[in-house]
Design a protein around this motif. Structure first.
Motif, PDB file in Angstrom:
ATOM      1  N   GLN A   1       2.651   4.890  -3.244  1.00  0.00           N
ATOM      2  CA  GLN A   1       2.762   6.333  -3.064  1.00  0.00           C
ATOM      3  C   GLN A   1       4.212   6.812  -3.142  1.00  0.00           C
ATOM      4  O   GLN A   1       4.486   7.982  -2.893  1.00  0.00           O
ATOM      5  CB  GLN A   1       2.188   6.722  -1.698  1.00  0.00           C
ATOM      6  N   GLN A   2       5.137   5.932  -3.478  1.00  0.00           N
ATOM      7  CA  GLN A   2       6.560   6.260  -3.435  1.00  0.00           C
ATOM      8  C   GLN A   2       7.097   6.643  -4.804  1.00  0.00           C
ATOM      9  O   GLN A   2       6.507   6.312  -5.823  1.00  0.00           O
ATOM     10  CB  GLN A   2       7.356   5.063  -2.888  1.00  0.00           C
TER      11      GLN A   2
ATOM     12  N   GLU B   1       0.839  -1.201   0.000  1.00  0.00           N
ATOM     13  CA  GLU B   1       0.000   0.000   0.000  1.00  0.00           C
ATOM     14  C   GLU B   1       0.878   1.256   0.000  1.00  0.00           C
ATOM     15  O   GLU B   1       0.611   2.213  -0.724  1.00  0.00           O
ATOM     16  CB  GLU B   1      -0.904   0.020   1.232  1.00  0.00           C
TER      17      GLU B   1
END
Length: 139
Positions: free
Chosen positions: A94-95, A90
């Motif tokens: 977002q990285q 998860e």
């Protein structure tokens, strides 16, 4: 007198790809070393009682390159390891293109930390100095 390129542009592109591959390989090795160091720190210097084994097995890492996991380390195949992997995946969405994600995946990990127990605190402190120092050596 003007300069004129007489070589093949495909050779230049090939050399750039080789250099990028070499640098990416070095970054992965550095991140792997850092990840293993901080995970060992977290697992061996934890100050909580791990009654079910889930919290310790949910502690692990993933190394991400261009949205793909190139390396991961979670202990076992039980609930803790599966939860840790899920949380890491998860977070990885977002990285940026290259990232190291270290997690203690159980929902109660932050509660244990708030009680003054070491789950990831010492590992995080270690990573904050280790990663930049090793990446600086790439220059």
């Amino acid at each position: 007198m003007a300069l004129r390129f007489t070589g093949k542009s495909s050779e230049i592109e090939k050399r750039f790809r080789e250099a990028q591959k070499e640098i990416t390989g070095k970054v992965i090795r550095i991140l792997r070393y850092c990840a293993e160091s901080v995970i060992n720190e977290a697992r061996t210097n934890a100050t909580y009682k791990d009654v079910t084994g889930n919290l310790r097995s949910s502690t692990g890492y993933v190394i991400i390159i261009d949205g793909n996991i190139v390396e991961e380390n979670f202990t076992g195949e039980g609930e803790g390891a599966n939860t840790g992997k899920s949380v890491a995946r998860e977070i990885m969405a977002q990285q940026p293109s290259i990232a190291l994600v270290v997690v203690a995946g159980m929902k109660y990990a932050s509660h244990v930390e708030s009680k003054g127990r070491n789950v990831l605190t010492s590992a995080e402190q270690m990573a904050k100095t280790l990663v930049p120092n090793l990446l600086r050596q790439l220059r």
